[in-house]
Design a protein around this motif. Sequence first.
Motif, PDB file in Angstrom:
ATOM      1  N   UNK A  23       0.829  -1.203   0.000  1.00 27.07           N
ATOM      2  CA  UNK A  23       0.000   0.000   0.000  1.00 27.07           C
ATOM      3  C   UNK A  23       0.864   1.252   0.000  1.00 27.07           C
ATOM      4  N   UNK A  24       1.894   1.251   0.807  1.00 29.77           N
ATOM      5  CA  UNK A  24       2.806   2.391   0.859  1.00 29.77           C
ATOM      6  C   UNK A  24       3.466   2.620  -0.499  1.00 29.77           C
ATOM      7  N   UNK A  25       3.898   1.540  -1.135  1.00 29.38           N
ATOM      8  CA  UNK A  25       4.523   1.665  -2.460  1.00 29.38           C
ATOM      9  C   UNK A  25       3.525   2.185  -3.484  1.00 29.38           C
ATOM     10  N   UNK A  26       2.315   1.681  -3.446  1.00 25.51           N
ATOM     11  CA  UNK A  26       1.274   2.158  -4.364  1.00 25.51           C
ATOM     12  C   UNK A  26       1.077   3.662  -4.214  1.00 25.51           C
ATOM     13  N   UNK A  27       0.961   4.110  -2.971  1.00 25.19           N
ATOM     14  CA  UNK A  27       0.742   5.533  -2.728  1.00 25.19           C
ATOM     15  C   UNK A  27       1.948   6.367  -3.147  1.00 25.19           C
ATOM     16  N   UNK A  28       3.132   5.958  -2.727  1.00 22.73           N
ATOM     17  CA  UNK A  28       4.335   6.747  -2.980  1.00 22.73           C
ATOM     18  C   UNK A  28       4.765   6.741  -4.441  1.00 22.73           C
ATOM     19  N   UNK A  29       4.829   5.564  -5.035  1.00 25.06           N
ATOM     20  CA  UNK A  29       5.373   5.440  -6.392  1.00 25.06           C
ATOM     21  C   UNK A  29       4.329   5.729  -7.460  1.00 25.06           C
ATOM     22  N   UNK A  30       3.161   5.159  -7.300  1.00 33.74           N
ATOM     23  CA  UNK A  30       2.174   5.243  -8.374  1.00 33.74           C
ATOM     24  C   UNK A  30       1.214   6.422  -8.251  1.00 33.74           C
ATOM     25  N   UNK A  31       1.028   6.907  -7.029  1.00 29.35           N
ATOM     26  CA  UNK A  31       0.104   8.026  -6.850  1.00 29.35           C
ATOM     27  C   UNK A  31       0.816   9.303  -6.427  1.00 29.35           C
ATOM     28  N   UNK A  32       2.126   9.250  -6.266  1.00 36.13           N
ATOM     29  CA  UNK A  32       2.949  10.398  -5.857  1.00 36.13           C
ATOM     30  C   UNK A  32       2.398  11.107  -4.616  1.00 36.13           C
ATOM     31  N   UNK A  33       2.001  10.333  -3.642  1.00 36.02           N
ATOM     32  CA  UNK A  33       1.512  10.866  -2.373  1.00 36.02           C
ATOM     33  C   UNK A  33       1.909   9.897  -1.273  1.00 36.02           C
ATOM     34  N   UNK A  34       1.593  10.239  -0.051  1.00 37.26           N
ATOM     35  CA  UNK A  34       1.818   9.300   1.037  1.00 37.26           C
ATOM     36  C   UNK A  34       0.503   9.120   1.797  1.00 37.26           C
ATOM     37  N   UNK A  35       0.510   8.215   2.735  1.00 32.44           N
ATOM     38  CA  UNK A  35      -0.703   7.880   3.466  1.00 32.44           C
ATOM     39  C   UNK A  35      -1.344   9.116   4.108  1.00 32.44           C
ATOM     40  N   UNK A  36      -0.551   9.902   4.811  1.00 30.87           N
ATOM     41  CA  UNK A  36      -1.107  11.055   5.527  1.00 30.87           C
ATOM     42  C   UNK A  36      -1.648  12.114   4.574  1.00 30.87           C
ATOM     43  N   UNK A  37      -0.969  12.349   3.470  1.00 34.14           N
ATOM     44  CA  UNK A  37      -1.474  13.315   2.488  1.00 34.14           C
ATOM     45  C   UNK A  37      -2.789  12.844   1.889  1.00 34.14           C
ATOM     46  N   UNK A  38      -2.878  11.558   1.589  1.00 38.48           N
ATOM     47  CA  UNK A  38      -4.100  11.009   1.009  1.00 38.48           C
ATOM     48  C   UNK A  38      -5.267  11.121   1.975  1.00 38.48           C
ATOM     49  N   UNK A  39      -5.049  10.686   3.203  1.00 38.69           N
ATOM     50  CA  UNK A  39      -6.118  10.728   4.196  1.00 38.69           C
ATOM     51  C   UNK A  39      -6.535  12.172   4.473  1.00 38.69           C
ATOM     52  N   UNK A  40      -5.560  13.055   4.612  1.00 36.46           N
ATOM     53  CA  UNK A  40      -5.895  14.460   4.874  1.00 36.46           C
ATOM     54  C   UNK A  40      -6.617  15.099   3.702  1.00 36.46           C
ATOM     55  N   UNK A  41      -6.329  14.658   2.480  1.00 37.04           N
ATOM     56  CA  UNK A  41      -7.048  15.177   1.312  1.00 37.04           C
ATOM     57  C   UNK A  41      -8.531  14.830   1.408  1.00 37.04           C
ATOM     58  N   UNK A  42      -8.842  13.579   1.747  1.00 34.89           N
ATOM     59  CA  UNK A  42     -10.242  13.175   1.902  1.00 34.89           C
ATOM     60  C   UNK A  42     -10.903  13.903   3.067  1.00 34.89           C
ATOM     61  N   UNK A  43     -10.176  14.031   4.171  1.00 35.89           N
ATOM     62  CA  UNK A  43     -10.723  14.737   5.329  1.00 35.89           C
ATOM     63  C   UNK A  43     -10.998  16.199   4.995  1.00 35.89           C
ATOM     64  N   UNK A  44     -10.086  16.816   4.275  1.00 39.56           N
ATOM     65  CA  UNK A  44     -10.253  18.215   3.898  1.00 39.56           C
ATOM     66  C   UNK A  44     -11.463  18.389   2.983  1.00 39.56           C
ATOM     67  N   UNK A  45     -11.625  17.513   2.001  1.00 42.23           N
ATOM     68  CA  UNK A  45     -12.784  17.593   1.106  1.00 42.23           C
ATOM     69  C   UNK A  45     -14.087  17.468   1.893  1.00 42.23           C
ATOM     70  N   UNK A  46     -14.098  16.575   2.868  1.00 43.41           N
ATOM     71  CA  UNK A  46     -15.273  16.401   3.712  1.00 43.41           C
ATOM     72  C   UNK A  46     -15.551  17.670   4.505  1.00 43.41           C
ATOM     73  N   UNK A  47     -14.525  18.233   5.115  1.00 38.39           N
ATOM     74  CA  UNK A  47     -14.679  19.452   5.918  1.00 38.39           C
ATOM     75  C   UNK A  47     -15.133  20.621   5.055  1.00 38.39           C
TER      76      UNK A  47
END
Length: 99
Positions: A23-47
């Motif tokens: 999962x970490x590799x998928x996020x970092x290499x293929x999505x150019x993000x990390x776990x915390x950035x991804x989760x915070x993006x969803x949280x921010x959109x919700x807020x």
Amino acid sequence: MYKDNELTLSKLADATGVSSHMLSELLNVHMQTNFYELVNRYRLECAIGMLQVEATSSSIIDIALSAGFNNKNTFYRVFKEKMGVTPSAYRSRNRKMAS
């Protein structure tokens, strides 16, 4: 799951049926993000969605916690980095535009 303020990479990996490493590799290499950035993006959109609701009577901290942020400081930092204004200023601006 992003609203769970105790969500970790391991918990998300377990829920998706992959290893934490994969999962970490998928996020970092293929999505150019990390776990915390991804989760915070969803949280921010919700807020942001909650802040845009004109009739909302929820406080900013209640919105932050409902969206999954652990505390007000993290929420304000992430919000300001991505939106360029504080959540309060964003809400005020949207209320003025709706009038």
